[in-house]
Design a protein around this motif. Structure first.
Motif, short mmCIF file in Angstrom:
data_model
loop_
_atom_site.label_atom_id
_atom_site.label_comp_id
_atom_site.label_asym_id
_atom_site.label_seq_id
_atom_site.Cartn_x
_atom_site.Cartn_y
_atom_site.Cartn_z
N LEU A 10 11.34 -6.48 2.41
CA LEU A 10 10.25 -5.51 2.27
C LEU A 10 10.50 -4.29 3.14
O LEU A 10 10.28 -3.15 2.71
CB LEU A 10 8.93 -6.18 2.67
CG LEU A 10 7.70 -5.26 2.71
CD1 LEU A 10 7.43 -4.67 1.31
CD2 LEU A 10 6.49 -6.02 3.21
N PHE A 11 10.99 -4.51 4.37
CA PHE A 11 11.26 -3.39 5.27
C PHE A 11 12.36 -2.49 4.69
O PHE A 11 12.22 -1.25 4.70
CB PHE A 11 11.69 -3.93 6.64
CG PHE A 11 12.07 -2.85 7.60
CD1 PHE A 11 11.11 -2.07 8.23
CD2 PHE A 11 13.42 -2.61 7.87
CE1 PHE A 11 11.47 -1.07 9.11
CE2 PHE A 11 13.78 -1.61 8.75
CZ PHE A 11 12.82 -0.84 9.37
N ARG A 12 13.42 -3.09 4.14
CA ARG A 12 14.49 -2.27 3.57
C ARG A 12 14.00 -1.51 2.34
O ARG A 12 14.36 -0.36 2.12
CB ARG A 12 15.67 -3.17 3.21
CG ARG A 12 16.43 -3.66 4.45
CD ARG A 12 17.74 -4.34 4.10
NE ARG A 12 17.53 -5.65 3.51
CZ ARG A 12 17.73 -5.95 2.24
NH1 ARG A 12 18.15 -5.01 1.42
NH2 ARG A 12 17.51 -7.15 1.78
N GLY A 13 13.16 -2.19 1.52
CA GLY A 13 12.61 -1.49 0.35
C GLY A 13 11.71 -0.34 0.73
O GLY A 13 11.77 0.75 0.13
N THR A 14 10.88 -0.55 1.75
CA THR A 14 9.99 0.53 2.21
C THR A 14 10.79 1.69 2.78
O THR A 14 10.48 2.86 2.52
CB THR A 14 9.03 -0.02 3.27
OG1 THR A 14 8.31 -1.12 2.72
CG2 THR A 14 8.05 1.05 3.70
N ALA A 15 11.83 1.35 3.57
CA ALA A 15 12.67 2.41 4.14
C ALA A 15 13.39 3.19 3.05
O ALA A 15 13.51 4.42 3.12
CB ALA A 15 13.69 1.78 5.10
N HIS A 16 13.84 2.48 2.00
CA HIS A 16 14.51 3.18 0.88
C HIS A 16 13.55 4.12 0.18
O HIS A 16 13.90 5.28 -0.11
CB HIS A 16 15.06 2.15 -0.09
CG HIS A 16 15.65 2.77 -1.32
ND1 HIS A 16 16.87 3.42 -1.31
CD2 HIS A 16 15.19 2.85 -2.60
CE1 HIS A 16 17.13 3.88 -2.51
NE2 HIS A 16 16.13 3.55 -3.31
N GLU A 17 12.33 3.65 -0.10
CA GLU A 17 11.35 4.51 -0.77
C GLU A 17 11.00 5.71 0.10
O GLU A 17 10.87 6.85 -0.40
CB GLU A 17 10.10 3.71 -1.11
CG GLU A 17 10.33 2.67 -2.19
CD GLU A 17 9.06 1.90 -2.49
OE1 GLU A 17 8.05 2.14 -1.80
OE2 GLU A 17 9.08 1.07 -3.42
N ALA A 18 10.83 5.48 1.41
CA ALA A 18 10.51 6.60 2.31
C ALA A 18 11.66 7.61 2.35
O ALA A 18 11.43 8.82 2.30
CB ALA A 18 10.21 6.06 3.71
N GLY A 19 12.89 7.07 2.43
CA GLY A 19 14.04 7.97 2.45
C GLY A 19 14.18 8.75 1.15
O GLY A 19 14.46 9.95 1.16
N GLN A 20 13.92 8.08 0.01
CA GLN A 20 14.00 8.77 -1.28
C GLN A 20 12.92 9.83 -1.38
O GLN A 20 13.15 10.92 -1.93
CB GLN A 20 13.84 7.74 -2.40
CG GLN A 20 14.12 8.31 -3.79
CD GLN A 20 15.56 8.75 -3.95
OE1 GLN A 20 16.46 8.08 -3.45
NE2 GLN A 20 15.77 9.88 -4.60
N ALA A 21 11.74 9.54 -0.84
CA ALA A 21 10.65 10.53 -0.87
C ALA A 21 11.03 11.76 -0.04
O ALA A 21 10.77 12.91 -0.44
CB ALA A 21 9.36 9.91 -0.33
N VAL A 22 11.67 11.53 1.12
CA VAL A 22 12.11 12.67 1.95
C VAL A 22 13.17 13.48 1.22
O VAL A 22 13.15 14.72 1.23
CB VAL A 22 12.64 12.15 3.30
CG1 VAL A 22 13.28 13.28 4.09
CG2 VAL A 22 11.52 11.52 4.10
N VAL A 23 14.10 12.79 0.55
CA VAL A 23 15.15 13.50 -0.20
C VAL A 23 14.55 14.31 -1.33
O VAL A 23 14.92 15.48 -1.55
CB VAL A 23 16.17 12.48 -0.74
CG1 VAL A 23 17.13 13.16 -1.71
CG2 VAL A 23 16.96 11.86 0.40
N ASP A 24 13.58 13.73 -2.07
CA ASP A 24 12.96 14.45 -3.17
C ASP A 24 12.18 15.67 -2.67
O ASP A 24 12.18 16.72 -3.31
CB ASP A 24 12.02 13.52 -3.94
CG ASP A 24 12.79 12.44 -4.68
OD1 ASP A 24 14.01 12.64 -4.92
OD2 ASP A 24 12.19 11.40 -4.99
N ALA A 25 11.52 15.51 -1.52
CA ALA A 25 10.73 16.62 -0.98
C ALA A 25 11.60 17.77 -0.50
O ALA A 25 11.16 18.92 -0.47
CB ALA A 25 9.84 16.12 0.16
N ASN A 26 12.85 17.46 -0.12
CA ASN A 26 13.76 18.50 0.41
C ASN A 26 14.98 18.65 -0.50
O ASN A 26 16.09 18.94 -0.03
CB ASN A 26 14.20 18.15 1.83
CG ASN A 26 13.03 18.06 2.77
OD1 ASN A 26 12.55 19.06 3.27
ND2 ASN A 26 12.54 16.85 3.01
N ALA A 27 14.77 18.45 -1.80
CA ALA A 27 15.90 18.48 -2.74
C ALA A 27 16.57 19.84 -2.77
O ALA A 27 17.81 19.94 -2.77
CB ALA A 27 15.41 18.10 -4.14
#
Length: 254
Positions: A10-27
Motif C-alpha cells: 500500500l505504501f509503495r502504491g501510494t508513493a507511486h500515485e503521489a509521484g505520478q501526480a507530481v509528474v502530471d502537475a509539472n509535465a
C-alpha cells in the motif's frame, strides 16, 4: 501475504500515485527540461563531430605527406636503377614499401573517419529535425494549455456567478416567506383582539344604532318623535346668549 507486506505494498502504491501526480502537475516543466537536455546532447554531438572531422583532416595531411614521400622514393629508385646501383635502389624500395603500407592504413583510417562523420551528420540532422518538431509541438501544447486554463477560469467564474445568483434568489425567497408569515400572525392577532375585546361588540352596537354617536336616520326621526310639537309663529326666534352678546357689541361699535 502477511499484513506487513500488504502495508508495504500500500505504501509503495501510494508513493507511486503521489509521484505520478507530481509528474502530471509539472509535465510542461519536465518537458522543457528534457528539451534542454536534448539540445545540450545535440551540442555535444556536434562537438564530437568537429573532433572527428579534425582528426580526419590530420590523417589526410599525414597521408598527403606520405604520398609526397612515395613520389620522392620512386624518383630515387628510378635514379639508382639508371645508375646501376641495385643496392641503393633496394634500400630505397624498402622505405617505399613502408610508406605504401602506411598509405594503405591511412586510406582505411580515412575511410573509417568518413563513415563516422557521415553517421554523425545523419544522426545530428535527424536529431535536429526531431527536436524542432518536438519544440513546435510543445509550443502548440503550451498554447492549448493556456487556452484551456483560461476556459477553465471563465467556466469557474461563470459557475460562481450562477451559484451566487441562486443563493441570492434563495435568500429573497426566505425573506418573502418570513414576511408573509409575519403578516399572517399580525392579522390573526388583530382578529383575536377584536373577538376578545370591545371592538366586535361596538361593531354590533353600531350596526344596531344603539351607540350615542350613532347618527342613523332612524335615530334622528326617533328623537323628533319624542319632542312636543311647537307652533310656528312670525316672531323672531330668541337667539342663544352668545349670539345676543355678539349683536350688542356690533351696535355699540356703530
Amino acid at each position: 501475504m502477511s499484513l506487513l507486506q500488504k502495508i508495504l505494498t500500500l505504501f509503495r502504491g501510494t508513493a507511486h500515485e503521489a509521484g505520478q501526480a507530481v509528474v502530471d502537475a509539472n509535465a510542461l516543466k519536465i518537458l522543457d527540461q528534457e528539451i534542454r537536455d536534448a539540445g545540450n546532447e545535440l551540442i555535444r554531438s556536434k562537438e564530437e563531430l568537429t573532433k572527428v572531422m579534425a582528426q580526419r583532416q590530420l590523417q589526410a595531411n599525414r597521408s598527403k605527406d606520405r604520398f609526397a614521400k612515395k613520389a620522392e622514393y620512386e624518383t630515387y629508385i628510378a635514379g639508382a636503377l639508371r645508375q646501376g646501383n641495385e643496392q641503393l635502389a633496394r634500400e630505397v624500395a624498402e622505405r617505399l614499401a613502408t610508406v605504401e603500407t602506411d598509405l594503405k592504413n591511412d586510406e582505411q583510417t580515412i575511410a573509417n573517419y568518413d563513415a563516422s562523420i557521415s553517421q554523425l551528420k545523419t544522426a545530428i540532422t535527424a536529431t535536429e529535425r526531431k527536436l524542432a518538431r518536438v519544440k513546435q509541438q510543445v509550443d502548440t501544447v503550451k498554447a492549448t494549455e493556456a487556452v484551456q486554463r483560461a476556459q477553465t477560469a471563465v467556466a469557474a467564474r461563470h459557475s460562481g456567478a450562477t451559484g451566487k445568483v441562486t443563493t441570492a434568489l434563495d435568500s429573497l425567497e426566505r425573506i418573502q416567506q418570513r414576511q408573509a408569515e409575519r403578516g399572517a400572525r399580525l392579522q390573526a392577532a388583530a382578529q383575536l383582539e377584536s373577538e376578545s375585546g370591545d371592538g366586535d361588540l361596538n361593531a354590533k352596537l353600531a350596526n344596531a344604532g344603539l351607540l350615542p354617536e350613532s347618527t342613523s336616520v332612524d335615530n334622528i326621526l326617533e328623537r323628533f318623535r319624542e319632542k312636543p310639537v311647537q307652533q310656528l309663529t312670525h316672531e323672531p326666534l330668541s337667539l342663544p346668549a352668545v349670539e345676543i352678546k355678539d349683536a350688542e357689541h356690533v351696535e355699540r361699535k356703530n
